[in-house]
Design a protein around this motif. Structure first.
Motif, PDB file in Angstrom:
ATOM      1  N   ARG A  76     -15.128 -30.593 -42.476  1.00 21.92           N
ATOM      2  CA  ARG A  76     -15.385 -32.017 -42.672  1.00 21.92           C
ATOM      3  C   ARG A  76     -14.519 -32.818 -41.708  1.00 21.92           C
ATOM      4  N   ASP A  77     -14.901 -34.065 -41.479  1.00 23.87           N
ATOM      5  CA  ASP A  77     -14.162 -34.918 -40.554  1.00 23.87           C
ATOM      6  C   ASP A  77     -12.742 -35.198 -41.017  1.00 23.87           C
ATOM      7  N   ASP A  78     -12.505 -35.196 -42.334  1.00 28.65           N
ATOM      8  CA  ASP A  78     -11.171 -35.521 -42.825  1.00 28.65           C
ATOM      9  C   ASP A  78     -10.304 -34.282 -43.049  1.00 28.65           C
ATOM     10  N   VAL A  79     -10.734 -33.132 -42.513  1.00 30.17           N
ATOM     11  CA  VAL A  79      -9.982 -31.882 -42.639  1.00 30.17           C
ATOM     12  C   VAL A  79      -9.502 -31.456 -41.253  1.00 30.17           C
ATOM     13  N   LEU A  80      -8.223 -31.148 -41.167  1.00 31.34           N
ATOM     14  CA  LEU A  80      -7.655 -30.622 -39.924  1.00 31.34           C
ATOM     15  C   LEU A  80      -7.312 -29.158 -40.157  1.00 31.34           C
ATOM     16  N   GLU A  81      -7.939 -28.275 -39.387  1.00 32.29           N
ATOM     17  CA  GLU A  81      -7.671 -26.847 -39.484  1.00 32.29           C
ATOM     18  C   GLU A  81      -6.939 -26.389 -38.231  1.00 32.29           C
ATOM     19  N   LEU A  82      -5.752 -25.858 -38.431  1.00 35.76           N
ATOM     20  CA  LEU A  82      -4.956 -25.330 -37.334  1.00 35.76           C
ATOM     21  C   LEU A  82      -4.787 -23.829 -37.552  1.00 35.76           C
ATOM     22  N   ALA A  83      -5.840 -23.105 -37.260  1.00 33.85           N
ATOM     23  CA  ALA A  83      -5.855 -21.658 -37.502  1.00 33.85           C
ATOM     24  C   ALA A  83      -5.093 -20.923 -36.407  1.00 33.85           C
ATOM     25  N   VAL A  84      -4.460 -19.844 -36.811  1.00 39.59           N
ATOM     26  CA  VAL A  84      -3.808 -18.922 -35.883  1.00 39.59           C
ATOM     27  C   VAL A  84      -4.417 -17.556 -36.169  1.00 39.59           C
ATOM     28  N   GLY A  85      -4.995 -16.952 -35.160  1.00 36.41           N
ATOM     29  CA  GLY A  85      -5.687 -15.687 -35.385  1.00 36.41           C
ATOM     30  C   GLY A  85      -6.862 -15.866 -36.327  1.00 36.41           C
ATOM     31  N   ALA A  86      -7.524 -17.013 -36.269  1.00 32.86           N
ATOM     32  CA  ALA A  86      -8.697 -17.366 -37.082  1.00 32.86           C
ATOM     33  C   ALA A  86      -8.386 -17.425 -38.576  1.00 32.86           C
ATOM     34  N   GLN A  87      -7.103 -17.672 -38.922  1.00 34.29           N
ATOM     35  CA  GLN A  87      -6.758 -17.764 -40.334  1.00 34.29           C
ATOM     36  C   GLN A  87      -5.788 -18.903 -40.598  1.00 34.29           C
ATOM     37  N   THR A  88      -5.877 -19.438 -41.800  1.00 33.55           N
ATOM     38  CA  THR A  88      -4.893 -20.390 -42.297  1.00 33.55           C
ATOM     39  C   THR A  88      -4.351 -19.826 -43.603  1.00 33.55           C
ATOM     40  N   SER A  89      -3.124 -20.194 -43.949  1.00 33.21           N
ATOM     41  CA  SER A  89      -2.520 -19.657 -45.164  1.00 33.21           C
ATOM     42  C   SER A  89      -2.025 -20.738 -46.120  1.00 33.21           C
ATOM     43  N   LEU A  90      -2.011 -21.984 -45.687  1.00 32.16           N
ATOM     44  CA  LEU A  90      -1.575 -23.091 -46.536  1.00 32.16           C
ATOM     45  C   LEU A  90      -2.563 -24.242 -46.430  1.00 32.16           C
ATOM     46  N   LEU A 104      10.383 -28.494 -41.492  1.00 30.21           N
ATOM     47  CA  LEU A 104      10.502 -29.208 -42.767  1.00 30.21           C
ATOM     48  C   LEU A 104      11.845 -29.934 -42.787  1.00 30.21           C
ATOM     49  N   THR A 105      11.779 -31.260 -42.875  1.00 31.97           N
ATOM     50  CA  THR A 105      12.984 -32.076 -42.969  1.00 31.97           C
ATOM     51  C   THR A 105      13.037 -32.687 -44.369  1.00 31.97           C
ATOM     52  N   ALA A 106      14.031 -33.486 -44.626  1.00 30.84           N
ATOM     53  CA  ALA A 106      14.169 -34.131 -45.935  1.00 30.84           C
ATOM     54  C   ALA A 106      13.092 -35.181 -46.167  1.00 30.84           C
ATOM     55  N   ARG A 107      12.460 -35.658 -45.088  1.00 25.59           N
ATOM     56  CA  ARG A 107      11.467 -36.733 -45.206  1.00 25.59           C
ATOM     57  C   ARG A 107      10.044 -36.340 -44.844  1.00 25.59           C
ATOM     58  N   ALA A 108       9.883 -35.306 -44.034  1.00 29.15           N
ATOM     59  CA  ALA A 108       8.543 -35.007 -43.517  1.00 29.15           C
ATOM     60  C   ALA A 108       8.392 -33.528 -43.192  1.00 29.15           C
ATOM     61  N   LEU A 109       7.147 -33.135 -43.073  1.00 31.78           N
ATOM     62  CA  LEU A 109       6.791 -31.809 -42.567  1.00 31.78           C
ATOM     63  C   LEU A 109       6.078 -32.028 -41.244  1.00 31.78           C
ATOM     64  N   ARG A 110       6.589 -31.412 -40.191  1.00 28.86           N
ATOM     65  CA  ARG A 110       5.921 -31.459 -38.888  1.00 28.86           C
ATOM     66  C   ARG A 110       5.098 -30.203 -38.745  1.00 28.86           C
ATOM     67  N   VAL A 111       3.786 -30.376 -38.790  1.00 32.83           N
ATOM     68  CA  VAL A 111       2.865 -29.253 -38.637  1.00 32.83           C
ATOM     69  C   VAL A 111       2.529 -29.169 -37.149  1.00 32.83           C
ATOM     70  N   ARG A 112       2.696 -27.989 -36.593  1.00 30.78           N
ATOM     71  CA  ARG A 112       2.501 -27.828 -35.156  1.00 30.78           C
ATOM     72  C   ARG A 112       1.518 -26.711 -34.851  1.00 30.78           C
ATOM     73  N   ALA A 113       0.953 -26.801 -33.675  1.00 35.29           N
ATOM     74  CA  ALA A 113       0.106 -25.742 -33.126  1.00 35.29           C
ATOM     75  C   ALA A 113       0.421 -25.657 -31.637  1.00 35.29           C
ATOM     76  N   GLY A 114       1.442 -24.916 -31.316  1.00 39.20           N
ATOM     77  CA  GLY A 114       1.862 -24.780 -29.926  1.00 39.20           C
ATOM     78  C   GLY A 114       2.239 -26.116 -29.335  1.00 39.20           C
ATOM     79  N   ALA A 115       1.803 -26.330 -28.107  1.00 38.63           N
ATOM     80  CA  ALA A 115       2.107 -27.580 -27.420  1.00 38.63           C
ATOM     81  C   ALA A 115       1.003 -28.611 -27.590  1.00 38.63           C
ATOM     82  N   ARG A 116      -0.062 -28.275 -28.344  1.00 34.64           N
ATOM     83  CA  ARG A 116      -1.184 -29.206 -28.425  1.00 34.64           C
ATOM     84  C   ARG A 116      -1.211 -30.069 -29.671  1.00 34.64           C
ATOM     85  N   VAL A 117      -0.553 -29.662 -30.761  1.00 35.43           N
ATOM     86  CA  VAL A 117      -0.544 -30.465 -31.986  1.00 35.43           C
ATOM     87  C   VAL A 117       0.873 -30.557 -32.523  1.00 35.43           C
TER      88      VAL A 117
END
Length: 186
Positions: free
Chosen positions: A130-144, A91-104
């Motif tokens: 849905r096509d417009d939803v990106l799910e980056l689950a860890v341990g088959a769960q998301t929290s945000l 989390l920076t002052a301008r953006a949130l970088r959402v990551r999933a290891g080295a792939r996202v």
């Protein structure tokens, strides 16, 4: 390229460093739900390496080739965990970088975020988002869940780029991240 990023993450992990986290940035980890599984898989790979070495010891060329491949596999498995640890959400002052290891690594400008919800969701087996939803689950769960006012482009490891309006991901400290996001977005 992906394997290179994984191996670079392994080097960062050994050096106890993080990938592109500035001094004023806040990092939020997400690796804890997968830690036991990854270490278990690494242990199984080591056991398999030892077992195969005994089975093919009478063929030195086969033994050498399989040993190299098995050691490389163990390094990649550990590198997957290292990538999750050394590449946290940022989390920076301008953006949130959402990551999933080295792939996202998806940068989301803060002015694109319309709503932040802290909700624990588990991936259903066989369920398609849905096509417009990106799910980056860890341990088959998301929290945000982030609802975006404007779409962002997600470029997957393999496949076509697509526009996403909802991003679901996991953070170990999801409450802290949600609170920080809400204060910056407001």
């Amino acid at each position: 390229m992906h394997e290179g990023r994984v191996l670079k993450s392994l080097a960062l992990w050994i050096g106890r460093r993080r990938h592109q986290v500035g001094p004023d940035d806040r990092a939020f980890g997400y690796a804890s739900p997968q830690t036991a599984t990854v270490y278990g898989l690494a242990f199984v790979c080591v056991v398999e390496t030892v077992g195969v070495s005994f089975m093919v010891r009478q063929w030195p060329v086969v033994h050498a080739v399989l040993l190299v491949l098995d050691v490389y596999t163990v390094l990649l498995v550990l590198g997957m965990q290292a990538a999750a640890v050394t590449r946290p959400h940022v989390l920076t002052a301008r953006a949130l970088r959402v990551r999933a290891g080295a792939r996202v690594d998806l940068p989301i400008p803060l002015h694109h975020i319309a709503a932040v919800r802290r909700e624990l969701k588990f991936q259903a087996s066989g369920g398609e988002a849905r096509d417009d939803v990106l799910e980056l689950a860890v341990g088959a769960q998301t929290s945000l869940t982030l609802e975006l006012a404007e779409p962002v482009t997600h470029v997957p490891l393999l496949g076509k780029p697509r526009e996403v309006r909802t991003v679901r991901f996991h953070a170990d400290e999801s409450g802290e991240l949600a609170k920080a996001l809400r204060s910056l977005v407001a």
